[in-house]
Write a protein that holds these residues in place. Structure first.
Motif, short mmCIF file in Angstrom:
data_model
loop_
_atom_site.label_atom_id
_atom_site.label_comp_id
_atom_site.label_asym_id
_atom_site.label_seq_id
_atom_site.Cartn_x
_atom_site.Cartn_y
_atom_site.Cartn_z
N LEU A 192 8.80 9.79 9.02
CA LEU A 192 9.20 8.75 8.08
C LEU A 192 8.50 7.43 8.38
O LEU A 192 8.13 6.69 7.47
N ALA A 193 8.30 7.13 9.66
CA ALA A 193 7.61 5.89 10.03
C ALA A 193 6.15 5.93 9.58
O ALA A 193 5.61 4.94 9.07
N ILE A 194 5.53 7.08 9.74
CA ILE A 194 4.11 7.20 9.37
C ILE A 194 3.93 7.23 7.86
O ILE A 194 3.06 6.57 7.31
N PHE A 195 4.77 8.00 7.17
CA PHE A 195 4.59 8.20 5.74
C PHE A 195 5.54 7.38 4.87
O PHE A 195 5.51 7.48 3.65
N GLY A 196 6.37 6.55 5.49
CA GLY A 196 7.35 5.77 4.73
C GLY A 196 6.73 4.89 3.67
O GLY A 196 7.22 4.80 2.54
N ARG A 197 5.63 4.24 4.01
CA ARG A 197 4.96 3.36 3.05
C ARG A 197 4.42 4.16 1.87
O ARG A 197 4.49 3.74 0.72
N CYS A 198 3.88 5.32 2.17
CA CYS A 198 3.38 6.20 1.11
C CYS A 198 4.51 6.58 0.15
O CYS A 198 4.35 6.52 -1.07
N PHE A 199 5.67 6.95 0.73
CA PHE A 199 6.81 7.31 -0.11
C PHE A 199 7.24 6.12 -0.98
O PHE A 199 7.47 6.27 -2.16
N SER A 200 7.33 4.94 -0.37
CA SER A 200 7.80 3.79 -1.14
C SER A 200 6.80 3.42 -2.24
O SER A 200 7.20 3.05 -3.34
N ASN A 201 5.50 3.50 -1.96
CA ASN A 201 4.50 3.23 -3.00
C ASN A 201 4.63 4.20 -4.16
O ASN A 201 4.50 3.83 -5.32
N ASN A 202 4.86 5.46 -3.84
CA ASN A 202 4.99 6.46 -4.89
C ASN A 202 6.22 6.21 -5.74
O ASN A 202 6.19 6.35 -6.95
N PHE A 203 7.33 5.86 -5.12
CA PHE A 203 8.56 5.64 -5.86
C PHE A 203 8.50 4.35 -6.69
O PHE A 203 9.01 4.30 -7.79
N THR A 204 7.85 3.30 -6.18
CA THR A 204 7.85 2.03 -6.89
C THR A 204 6.69 1.89 -7.87
O THR A 204 6.81 1.20 -8.86
N ASN A 205 5.55 2.53 -7.58
CA ASN A 205 4.36 2.33 -8.41
C ASN A 205 4.00 3.54 -9.27
O ASN A 205 3.02 3.50 -9.99
N GLY A 206 4.76 4.61 -9.18
CA GLY A 206 4.48 5.78 -10.00
C GLY A 206 3.22 6.53 -9.61
O GLY A 206 2.56 7.12 -10.46
N GLN A 207 2.86 6.50 -8.35
CA GLN A 207 1.68 7.24 -7.88
C GLN A 207 2.00 8.73 -7.78
O GLN A 207 3.15 9.13 -7.73
#
Length: 187
Positions: free
Chosen positions: A49-64
């Motif tokens: 979660l620490a490594i990929f947390g930013r990726c998850f948040s970008n996907n949820f907020t930006n529709g990636q």
């Protein structure tokens, strides 16, 4: 699709797709760990979660689509491990239809003794890119999309990556993610 569901509806659908993909990815990572004989400990989950947390948040907020592609690739790996070339190929083909980079796996898989997976993936990606959209959007628009994508990918090889025509395509796509892809692969 935005005309059908509206802006808020599209955001809800994208969020649900990302959530579903996260669940699928976590499930398949657990399956892969079990098949590999790894014991997943709480620290592993925290590090993930620490490594990929930013990726998850970008996907949820930006529709990636990265989470969706990641889930499909994880499922493809699981399919290879359980010796299910159709499952693996369908997942890899779907990922390739969404992003260009997974296509590199289709090239490499036959060298690893996974020609069946590569074949199913290539057929799936081709069907999703060339056949499925055609009756929905029509020949003219589908051809325009394919040509625009090809021009973006190969533009830097022709020396037109910064030209006015390329800028129009970038504005329409609202992305430079594929700009000069072929040039970078061939270096």
């Amino acid at each position: 699709a935005q005309d059908l569901f509206g802006s808020t509806g599209m955001r809800v659908l994208a969020t649900l797709l990302c959530a579903w993909s996260t669940v699928i990815m976590a499930r398949d990572l657990g399956r892969i760990a079990t098949l590999s004989g790894l014991v997943v400990r709480p620290l592993h989950v925290v590090l993930f979660l620490a490594i990929f947390g930013r990726c998850f948040s970008n996907n949820f907020t930006n529709g990636q689509l990265s989470i969706v592609v990641g889930a499909l690739l994880t499922h493809a790996v699981y399919g290879v491990l359980i010796r299910s070339p159709i499952r693996a190929g369908l997942a890899l083909g779907c990922a390739t239809a969404m992003k260009v980079t997974p296509a590199l796996l289709i090239v490499v898989l036959p060298l690893l003794g996974q020609a069946g997976v590569a074949g199913v993936a290539a057929l799936t990606a081709a069907a999703l890119v060339f056949v499925v959209p055609w009756p929905v959007v029509g020949t003219a628009l589908h051809g325009e999309w394919l040509l625009g994508f090809w021009e973006l990918v190969t533009g830097s090889l022709r020396g037109s990556a910064g030209g006015e025509e390329m800028q129009v395509h970038l504005q329409q796509a609202r992305s430079a993610s594929v700009l000069g892809t072929l040039d970078h692969v061939l270096k």
